[in-house]
Design a protein around this motif. Structure first.
Motif, PDB file in Angstrom:
ATOM      1  N   TYR A   1       3.945 -12.028 -21.191  1.00 33.43           N
ATOM      2  CA  TYR A   1       3.498 -13.288 -22.828  1.00 33.43           C
ATOM      3  C   TYR A   1       2.500 -13.284 -22.244  1.00 33.43           C
ATOM      4  CZ  TYR A   1       8.005 -12.005 -24.773  1.00 33.43           C
ATOM      5  OH  TYR A   1       9.297 -11.372 -24.755  1.00 33.43           O
ATOM      6  N   CYS A   2       1.720 -13.499 -22.871  1.00 37.16           N
ATOM      7  CA  CYS A   2       0.336 -14.776 -22.291  1.00 37.16           C
ATOM      8  C   CYS A   2       1.094 -16.830 -21.795  1.00 37.16           C
ATOM      9  CB  CYS A   2      -0.222 -14.664 -23.115  1.00 37.16           C
ATOM     10  SG  CYS A   2      -0.250 -16.299 -24.285  1.00 37.16           S
ATOM     11  N   ALA A   3       0.340 -16.958 -20.915  1.00 41.90           N
ATOM     12  CA  ALA A   3       0.564 -18.412 -20.442  1.00 41.90           C
ATOM     13  C   ALA A   3       0.238 -19.458 -21.455  1.00 41.90           C
ATOM     14  CB  ALA A   3      -1.191 -18.505 -19.500  1.00 41.90           C
ATOM     15  N   HIS A   4      -0.386 -19.219 -23.077  1.00 42.31           N
ATOM     16  CA  HIS A   4      -0.027 -20.288 -24.165  1.00 42.31           C
ATOM     17  C   HIS A   4       1.384 -19.742 -24.289  1.00 42.31           C
ATOM     18  CE1 HIS A   4      -4.242 -18.526 -23.593  1.00 42.31           C
ATOM     19  NE2 HIS A   4      -4.074 -19.551 -23.068  1.00 42.31           N
ATOM     20  N   VAL A   5       1.993 -18.873 -24.031  1.00 42.47           N
ATOM     21  CA  VAL A   5       3.714 -18.293 -25.002  1.00 42.47           C
ATOM     22  C   VAL A   5       4.482 -19.119 -23.603  1.00 42.47           C
ATOM     23  CG1 VAL A   5       5.157 -16.690 -25.348  1.00 42.47           C
ATOM     24  CG2 VAL A   5       2.687 -16.358 -26.323  1.00 42.47           C
ATOM     25  N   VAL A   6       4.448 -18.490 -22.778  1.00 42.34           N
ATOM     26  CA  VAL A   6       4.579 -19.622 -21.515  1.00 42.34           C
ATOM     27  C   VAL A   6       4.906 -20.410 -21.834  1.00 42.34           C
ATOM     28  CG1 VAL A   6       5.060 -19.641 -18.833  1.00 42.34           C
ATOM     29  CG2 VAL A   6       4.767 -17.487 -20.188  1.00 42.34           C
ATOM     30  N   ALA A   7       3.956 -21.495 -21.706  1.00 46.70           N
ATOM     31  CA  ALA A   7       3.324 -22.958 -22.106  1.00 46.70           C
ATOM     32  C   ALA A   7       4.503 -23.452 -22.859  1.00 46.70           C
ATOM     33  CB  ALA A   7       2.138 -23.366 -21.967  1.00 46.70           C
ATOM     34  N   LEU A   8       4.523 -22.892 -23.887  1.00 41.22           N
ATOM     35  CA  LEU A   8       4.802 -23.428 -25.832  1.00 41.22           C
ATOM     36  C   LEU A   8       6.585 -23.125 -25.013  1.00 41.22           C
ATOM     37  CD1 LEU A   8       4.796 -24.613 -28.443  1.00 41.22           C
ATOM     38  CD2 LEU A   8       4.731 -22.251 -29.345  1.00 41.22           C
ATOM     39  N   SER A   9       7.390 -21.093 -24.618  1.00 44.18           N
ATOM     40  CA  SER A   9       8.287 -21.626 -24.392  1.00 44.18           C
ATOM     41  C   SER A   9       9.398 -22.599 -23.757  1.00 44.18           C
ATOM     42  CB  SER A   9       8.679 -20.457 -24.099  1.00 44.18           C
ATOM     43  OG  SER A   9       8.153 -19.243 -24.753  1.00 44.18           O
ATOM     44  N   LEU A  10       8.554 -23.012 -22.614  1.00 42.39           N
ATOM     45  CA  LEU A  10       8.983 -23.657 -21.675  1.00 42.39           C
ATOM     46  C   LEU A  10       9.128 -25.182 -21.294  1.00 42.39           C
ATOM     47  CD1 LEU A  10       7.783 -22.443 -17.677  1.00 42.39           C
ATOM     48  CD2 LEU A  10       9.425 -21.750 -18.871  1.00 42.39           C
ATOM     49  N   TYR A  11       8.463 -25.379 -22.527  1.00 37.61           N
ATOM     50  CA  TYR A  11       8.697 -26.915 -23.494  1.00 37.61           C
ATOM     51  C   TYR A  11       9.266 -26.921 -24.357  1.00 37.61           C
ATOM     52  CZ  TYR A  11       6.400 -30.570 -26.200  1.00 37.61           C
ATOM     53  OH  TYR A  11       6.716 -32.478 -26.862  1.00 37.61           O
ATOM     54  N   ARG A  12       9.485 -25.685 -24.636  1.00 41.13           N
ATOM     55  CA  ARG A  12      10.598 -26.118 -25.842  1.00 41.13           C
ATOM     56  C   ARG A  12      12.648 -26.347 -24.821  1.00 41.13           C
ATOM     57  NH1 ARG A  12      15.004 -25.821 -27.477  1.00 41.13           N
ATOM     58  NH2 ARG A  12      16.346 -25.261 -29.487  1.00 41.13           N
ATOM     59  N   ILE A  13      12.120 -25.129 -23.587  1.00 43.62           N
ATOM     60  CA  ILE A  13      13.494 -24.404 -22.970  1.00 43.62           C
ATOM     61  C   ILE A  13      13.786 -26.828 -22.516  1.00 43.62           C
ATOM     62  CG2 ILE A  13      14.605 -23.852 -20.336  1.00 43.62           C
ATOM     63  CD1 ILE A  13      13.032 -21.839 -21.618  1.00 43.62           C
ATOM     64  N   ARG A  14      12.400 -27.239 -21.489  1.00 48.41           N
ATOM     65  CA  ARG A  14      12.950 -28.254 -20.361  1.00 48.41           C
ATOM     66  C   ARG A  14      12.462 -29.690 -21.524  1.00 48.41           C
ATOM     67  NH1 ARG A  14       8.258 -26.817 -15.750  1.00 48.41           N
ATOM     68  NH2 ARG A  14       9.178 -25.540 -14.811  1.00 48.41           N
ATOM     69  N   LYS A  15      11.877 -29.643 -22.722  1.00 42.90           N
ATOM     70  CA  LYS A  15      11.793 -31.153 -23.711  1.00 42.90           C
ATOM     71  C   LYS A  15      12.323 -30.984 -24.664  1.00 42.90           C
ATOM     72  CE  LYS A  15       8.142 -31.938 -20.892  1.00 42.90           C
ATOM     73  NZ  LYS A  15       6.333 -32.302 -21.347  1.00 42.90           N
TER      74      LYS A  15
END
Length: 1087
Positions: A162-176
């Motif tokens: 996965y690209c960094a943008h997919v990672v950023a959105l996924s982690l946003y959903r997990i953390r916030k």
């Protein structure tokens, strides 16, 4: 995956809490989860949403919301797994998508996050750089049952990860999660609207995106208005936000096309280091997926294998009969081992296993499929020989072991009890007598083929069952211990007979070290994994701690001690050298890998005790031990292993260390030939190649390891004469390579002569003795390093002292050739530097000089051609010796010596002030010389001119004596005319020999001895002219006319020379009148 590597401590991977509680939505204090959340979490992870809808006629909206909320992945490790290579091989650089994604999240680059049902969307902004402007990417993620099922991103990324943008959105959903707007699936929202609201929604949607949506909207409207259209035959309508249907496969999104492309690309790069590293990282990713119990592990390995089998090099290698590179072979080995892991998944379904077996058989049946024991066919096939025992040894490919593993199952009740409990033991009343299931202490055993049993351990560990893997590993080690003890008991009864026979059979059907399944490495890794100390400071340093074995009755066992013990058992196992270059190379490589892991261990009292106990067992062992008193001739040598044992034991038990090291020095395959009855090994199907020893392709490496072991022991024994003597005897008995003994001698010399300390005389003597052995071994064989060896020996003997030098001078004939003895040994010994180095007094110098002169005369007698000059030089300061050497030269001159050797000695004599002796030797040299008419550039011409000049300077008599020799030996007209000219320029006898009177008159060419020389010169010119005219070409005419001009000069030295020359020219014109152009040139010049 060890994701500590991939995130800073303050940003460690998060697991979400239960979501916002009713009282503290943003607080770190959490309320207990509600029953609704507990149920929603379980349903969201296990059930497709369609099943929930089918099961319940109406689902309340709050329940739907919590199911949708909990359906997104909750574990950052899983996001990390799909966005970076394995931590062990992929590195921790900021370039990894996972690290970049965290950075984008933490710098506030994620915005507009919206979750609609099972669909998450948002925008991620890449900050501007020096070369790129700021860019915003739209990201969309679909998910189901806590797995991401599809991703799209505006960046157009094409990669496995996965690209960094997919990672950023996924982690946003997990953390916030509380900051994400959450909506039910869009179909639920549409269901609540009336007709006017629906029409308004559709028209606003078309207006907002009319260029993209309008054609599609019109097409759908047309189909809906047509009663016979396909769209009207289906009840309901699709909803991309409503989650998966019951029949949909539940697995993480993996871009199969990209996996294929990347593997294909890496394989096409051939043997480049980077491509092999990338492929190993992909294998590590498969293992990581298996450990997370992710079904994509098998899927990804299938894709990789398909590309490996499609590699065009396979058919090329097979056609050409050439082997693939080692790096490539290792990749295929790992592929085969991974398939064994896949099919041994303890919880896979039988239909899955059947599918894998069919696929493996399909690959294995392809004729290009690489074989397990090397490349295509055995080494015999490569040499055009028929395969041996082809019926007894069926074709085994890299997938054969995985196919065999498909027959294994986990239903055995004893096995299930072993892996499911730490406290599984036999009752105390059942411990008397023999048992196949438990040892005498009541601990469970697992009696299986060792590599197969270890493959089970690897499978458990790989599929995320580390505790179960440990339990089975302990049972296997207890089984090995019991077998070792029983074999030792059997051996003690047979010991006398075996020692008398002097040989033994190996009891092991196959070696564990170098085995395709790496059983010892697997057990070691399983046991040490639980003992590794992991904190911020020691993450990668290989620091271990003792962890007690769970369920051990007395609590005295440690997993770390077991790991050491099993490694020692495996390394010390007596096993036959396998056939084939690759299999043998793999044994060496695996040994080195295990030793490297053992060296990471810091030995404490517990480990030293384990080491000593196992070392003693191996020394006392019979056929099961490679360090036993008697081993099979083709047994794998123990040098690498013994070097580790010696170094590890030396500080704790010196006697045991030396006993092991000395026992392991042997290399039986080079020390004896097989008895006539030993024509093969029935247990192994290996036939003996009819030669001095079987095809041991790694023999050079094994001998160098033997040398390393010897060097280690020599170094340790420095200063201990008794130990040094025993090591020296072992070297002399077991090492058969002169170059390796020479290396040992050099090593010993270096250690014995430190720069800042006085030399160690005991070790120096060992170095000298080894050097002397090298001299004796290489005396009658060709060795390109011989000259270096001789020089080194003299240096070593000089360091030892006068007596060593005298000894090598006196026994030179057993060590050196006569040339070496005179030109190198004696010359170096007599040099000024050696005298200064030894600080010798006059009697000592005389003793050394006397030995050198004796050597010189002996060498001159044995090989006068090559040693006479050196002998004369060495004997210069002793009149009697010098005269003796001169007489040896004179005696040898008529038989074996060449004119060049005699001329060289003659010049030396003149230089030393012996002109008459020089004349005598020059005269002898002339008798050996023959200079043809056309050899006007012969290397001996200068010597002839010098000899004539010497004779001329001595006087008329000497000149008269040498001229007949010159006339007889030299037939080249130009050389003879040169001698003649020099003799007529000055008067003879200018050397001024005492007692002789010099007349001071020039010599006439009309009288003896020059008359004879003049006639010979004229005759040579006439003969040479006829010879040249026989095969002359026009381009040489000018050169020929000049030659005749020189001839005329010589003719004119005679009284009637002009008449003779005129007659000679007339003669030429008559004989060669056919060469009109040449004769015209002759007439023009000479009339």
């Amino acid at each position: 995956m060890h994701c500590k590597h991939l995130a800073h401590s303050e940003n460690a991977l998060h697991r979400p809490g239960p979501g916002p509680g009713p009282g503290f939505p943003n607080s770190r204090f959490r309320c207990p989860e509600s029953l609704l959340d507990c149920a929603a979490k379980a349903v969201a992870e296990k059930w497709a949403f369609e099943r929930v809808e089918e099961r319940f006629e109406r689902i309340p909206e709050p329940v739907q919301r919590r199911i949708v909320y909990w359906s997104f992945p909750r574990n950052e490790r899983e996001i990390c797994m799909y966005s970076s290579f394995h931590a062990g091989t992929g590195g921790t650089g900021d370039g990894l998508p996972f690290r970049r994604g965290i950075r984008l999240l933490e710098t506030g680059c994620v915005d507009n996050v919206l979750q609609v049902g099972f669909h998450l969307s948002g925008t991620v902004t890449e900050p501007a750089t020096q070369s790129e402007p700021e860019t915003t990417h739209k990201v969309a993620i679909s998910f189901d049952r806590c797995k991401i099922t599809s991703v799209t991103c505006g960046c157009g990324n094409r990669d496995i990860f996965y690209c960094a943008h997919v990672v950023a959105l996924s982690l946003y959903r997990i953390r916030k999660p509380e900051q994400v707007k959450l909506r039910l699936p869009i179909s639920e929202t549409l269901f609540q609207m009336n007709r006017d609201q629906l029409q308004k929604l559709v028209q606003y949607l078309i207006t907002a995106h009319h260029t993209e949506v309008l054609p599609t909207a019109q097409k759908l409207a047309d189909e809906i208005l047509s009663s016979n259209s396909e769209i009207n035959q289906v009840h309901g309508a699709p909803d991309p936000t409503a989650g998966a249907s019951i029949d949909d496969e539940n697995c993480w999104h993996l871009d199969e096309e990209q996996v294929r492309e990347q593997v294909k690309q890496f394989l096409s790069q051939g043997g480049y280091y980077g491509s092999g590293k990338q492929l190993n990282s992909m294998f590590a990713k498969v293992r990581e997926m298996l450990r997370m119990r992710d079904s994509n592990g098998a899927r990804m390995l299938t894709l990789i294998t398909e590309q490996f089998m499609a590699d065009p090099r396979l058919s090329l290698w097979r056609q050409q009969g050439t082997g693939m590179t080692d790096k490539c072979r290792q990749l295929w080995d790992e592929l085969g081992a991974l398939w064994v892991c896949i099919v041994l998944n303890p919880h896979c379904k039988s239909e899955e296993k059947s599918g894998w077996l069919r696929q493996l058989k399909k690959w294995g049946d392809m004729d290009i499929c690489p074989l397990e024991d090397g490349n295509y066919g055995s080494d015999n096939l490569a040499q055009g020989k028929p395969p041996i025992n082809s019926l007894a040894r069926p074709r085994r490919t890299v997938f054969t072991r995985a196919m065999e593993a498909c027959d294994l199952h986990w239903q055995d009740s004893h096995l299930q009890r072993i892996i499911s409990s730490d406290f599984y033991m036999s009752p105390a009343y059942q411990r008397e007598g023999e048992s196949l299931l438990f040892n005498p202490q009541g601990l469970p055993l697992w009696l299986d083929h060792v590599p197969t049993a270890c493959a089970r351990v690897d499978a458990l560990r790989s599929h995320g069952y580390p505790r179960e893997a440990l339990r089975l590993a302990v049972a296997i080690i207890n089984t090995l211990r019991l077998q070792q003890q029983r074999q030792l008991d059997i051996y003690k009864h047979q010991k006398k007979e075996l020692l008398q026979r002097g040989m033994t059979n190996t009891t092991n059907l196959e070696g564990w070290v170098g085995h395709p399944l790496d059983p010892i490495g697997c057990l070691f890794a399983t046991l040490t994994e639980t003992c590794r100390v992991e904190d911020d400071n020691t993450m990668d340093t290989g620091v271990y701690q003792h962890v007690p074995v769970w369920g051990c009755p007395d609590g005295g066992e440690s997993y770390l001690a077991l790991a050491l013990e099993v490694a020692l058992m495996g390394m010390g196992q007596q096993r036959l050298m396998p056939e084939g270059l690759y299999a043998q190379d793999k044994v060496c490589r695996n040994e080195e890998q295990i030793v490297a892991k053992l060296q990471e261990m810091e030995l404490d009292d517990i480990l030293v005790q384990t080491l000593r106990k196992q070392a003693i067992l191996l020394l006392e062992g019979g056929p099961f031990s490679g360090l036993g008193e008697v081993i099979h001739r083709e047994s794998v040598p123990m040098h690498t292993f013994a070097k580790y044992l010696f170094t590890a034991l030396l500080p704790h038990d010196t006697d045991l260390a030396y006993k092991l090291g000395l026992r392991a020095m042997r290399l039986p395959v080079l020390e004896s030939t097989a008895p006539s009855g030993d024509v093969g090994h029935p247990h192994h199907g290996i036939s003996i190649v009819p030669s001095r020893y079987p095809r041991w392709f790694t023999l050079g490496h094994l001998e160098s390891q033997q040398c390393e072991l010897a060097s280690t022991m020599l170094t340790a024994a420095k200063g201990d004469m008794l130990r040094l003597r025993t090591v020296l005897e072992a070297i002399q008995k077991h090492i058969h390579s002169s170059s390796l003994i020479f290396k040992l001698a050099q090593d010993a010399f270096k250690i014995a002569t430190p720069a800042d300390n006085p030399p160690d005389i005991t070790l120096l003597n060992v170095a000298l003795e080894l050097g002397l052995q090298v001299m004796r071994m290489t005396l009658s064989t060709l060795n390109w390093r011989r000259r270096e060896m001789v020089r080194w020996l003299v240096t070593c003997a000089t360091e030892v002292g006068l007596r060593a030098l005298v000894s090598i001078l006196q026994s030179w004939y057993t060590l050196f050739t006569p040339t070496e003895a005179t030109s190198i040994v004696a010359a170096t010994v007599m040099s000024h530097n050696t005298i200064l180095r030894l600080s010798l007094d006059y009697p000592q110098r005389e003793e050394l000089a006397s030995c050198a002169r004796t050597l010189a005369l002996q060498c001159a007698m044995k090989d006068p051609q090559n040693c006479a000059l050196s002998a004369l030089t060495l004997c210069e300061k002793d009149h009697i010796a010098f005269e003796t050497a001169y007489q040896i030269v004179i005696d040898a001159a008529s038989t074996g010596m060449t004119y060049s050797q005699l001329f060289t000695i003659a010049r030396y004599m003149e230089h030393r002030g012996y002109p008459l002796r020089a004349f005598k030797l020059a005269s002898l040299a002339m008798t050996h010389l023959n200079l043809a008419y056309n050899q006007d550039t012969h290397p001996a011409i200068n010597d002839v001119l010098w000899a004539c000049a010497l004779s001329h300077s001595l006087g008329k008599n000497e000149l008269a004596a040498i001229i007949p020799l010159v006339v007889k030996s030299v037939h080249c007209a130009t050389v003879l005319s040169d001698i003649l000219r020099r003799c007529t320029m000055t008067a003879p006898g200018l050397a001024g020999i005492p007692g002789r009177r010099n007349s001071g008159k020039l010599m006439s060419t009309d009288k003896a001895p020059l008359r004879q020389l003049l006639d010979a010169t004229i005759s040579a010119y006439i003969n040479t002219t006829h010879s040249r005219l026989t095969h002359i070409s026009p381009r040489h005419y000018g050169e020929f006319i000049e030659f005749l001009s020189k001839a005329r000069e010589t003719f004119l030295l005679a009284q009637d020379g002009h008449i003779q020359f005129a007659q000679f020219i007339d003669n030429l014109k008559q004989i060669y009148k056919g060469k009109k152009k040449l004769m015209m040139l002759v007439r023009e010049r000479f009339g």
